[in-house]
Write an enzyme that holds these catalytic residues in place. Structure first.
Site, mmCIF file in Angstrom:
data_model
loop_
_atom_site.group_PDB
_atom_site.id
_atom_site.type_symbol
_atom_site.label_atom_id
_atom_site.label_comp_id
_atom_site.label_asym_id
_atom_site.label_seq_id
_atom_site.Cartn_x
_atom_site.Cartn_y
_atom_site.Cartn_z
ATOM 1 C CG ASP A 243 -0.457 -0.006 2.506
ATOM 2 O OD1 ASP A 243 0.712 0.418 2.669
ATOM 3 O OD2 ASP A 243 -1.152 -0.408 3.449
ATOM 4 C CB ILE A 244 0.158 4.635 -1.254
ATOM 5 C CG1 ILE A 244 -0.039 4.099 -2.675
ATOM 6 C CG2 ILE A 244 0.846 6.003 -1.301
ATOM 7 C CD1 ILE A 244 -0.929 4.967 -3.542
ATOM 8 C CG ASN B 246 -6.533 11.112 -0.148
ATOM 9 O OD1 ASN B 246 -6.429 11.399 -1.329
ATOM 10 N ND2 ASN B 246 -6.812 9.891 0.271
ATOM 11 C CG ASP C 46 -9.589 9.693 -6.797
ATOM 12 O OD1 ASP C 46 -9.367 8.929 -5.835
ATOM 13 O OD2 ASP C 46 -10.691 10.240 -6.995
ATOM 14 C CD GLU D 24 -4.553 3.425 1.715
ATOM 15 O OE1 GLU D 24 -4.176 3.553 2.891
ATOM 16 O OE2 GLU D 24 -5.743 3.456 1.376
#
Length: 299
Positions: free
Chosen positions: A175-176, A183, A192, A218
């Site tokens: 995952d990020i 965000n 996005d 994510e």
């Protein structure tokens, strides 16, 4: 009837046939929501201007803060449809390119706020629509990676095949790093954009046999049939470097991005696919706990 009159009549008939053909094409076009609220909704397009926005007075009403009250308009002009941005705050994108005006082609993807619409036209519009709905069952509309439903089915299928034939099967989960911070700092539209660009950067560097899936917000998974853990670890490190060095951007801003990855291989201790997933997920959390932006192999 003179020759000139006959020729005028022929030209008039041709013009009428072409006009009727254009009318037919107008009635055979639509947009389909492939990402966002009302996923899968199909809206037909005709001659009248078609407006999209946050106001309930629009032909397509989408209740999102990132969408302006009157965001974009689609009109039929002669031989096809043209979309125009109506001075929206966050812009209108066609195939990821910000445009004030664009002539739509079959298959074009239009992003308005956090929603993505697909333009379809042609004689077999009904067939196209059902094919698109089937595709949406397995593909994530935002990133075009496979979705969680596809992953769950593929995971069980490949795990059972691995056990039956004694073949290797590895899994990468990642995952990020600090995605919430991205965000919060640049907004959800930036988040996005990063997800889409990350998939576009990574997917071409994988084997055709590898299954690249978006499993959560994510969160991503890569299934690697016929690959043992050492090879999977090399792939994971390659993916980590691709993301770290990619110039992921939103509008004119390059946003630094890294990922944390866990790698696991199906083994005798895994009686079910969930066993492989759990061990790999623990390795992912170990990578995050060790400082992120790294690969950890499950024991």
């Amino acid at each position: 009837m003179t020759h000139n009159q006959s020729e005028k009549t022929r030209i008039t008939n041709i013009a009428q046939e072409r006009s009727e053909s254009r009318a037919s094409r107008a009635g055979e076009s639509c947009i389909v929501v492939i990402y966002g609220p009302e996923l899968g909704r199909r809206v037909p397009l005709a001659f009248a201007p078609f407006e999209i926005g946050r106001s309930t007075k629009n032909d397509l009403f989408i209740d999102q803060e990132s969408i302006s009250r009157h965001h974009a308009r689609i009109t039929f002009e002669g031989t096809g449809y043209v979309i125009r941005d109506l001075g929206s705050t966050n812009g209108t994108f066609v195939n990821d390119e910000a445009l004030r005006e664009a002539r739509l082609k079959d298959g074009d993807q239009v992003q308005i706020g956090r929603s993505i619409l697909k333009f379809m036209t042609g004689e077999n519009i009904e067939v196209q629509y059902h094919e698109e709905i089937y595709r949406l069952m397995t593909v994530d509309g935002l990133t075009q990676a496979f979705n969680r439903r596809y992953f769950d089915e593929a995971m069980e299928r490949e795990f059972n095949r691995s056990r039956r034939y004694g073949r290797a099967l590895s899994l990468i989960l990642f995952d990020i790093d600090h995605f919430k911070r991205i965000n919060d700092t640049w907004g959800h539209l930036a988040g996005d954009a990063m997800l889409r660009q990350l998939v576009a950067a990574v997917r071409p560097r994988l084997r055709r046999e590898d299954m690249f899936c978006r499993t959560g917000g994510e969160e991503f998974a890569i299934l690697l049939p016929e690959i043992a853990v050492d090879g999977a670890a090399l792939t994971a490190e390659k993916v980590r470097r691709i993301v770290e060095t990619a110039a992921l951007r939103h509008e004119q801003t390059v946003i630094p991005c890294t990922i944390s990855l866990g790698v696991g291989e199906a083994s005798d201790v895994d009686e079910l696919p969930t066993g492989l997933y759990s061990r790999t997920d623990e390795a992912l959390y170990a990578a995050k706990g060790a400082g992120r932006n790294r690969v950890v192999i499950a024991p």
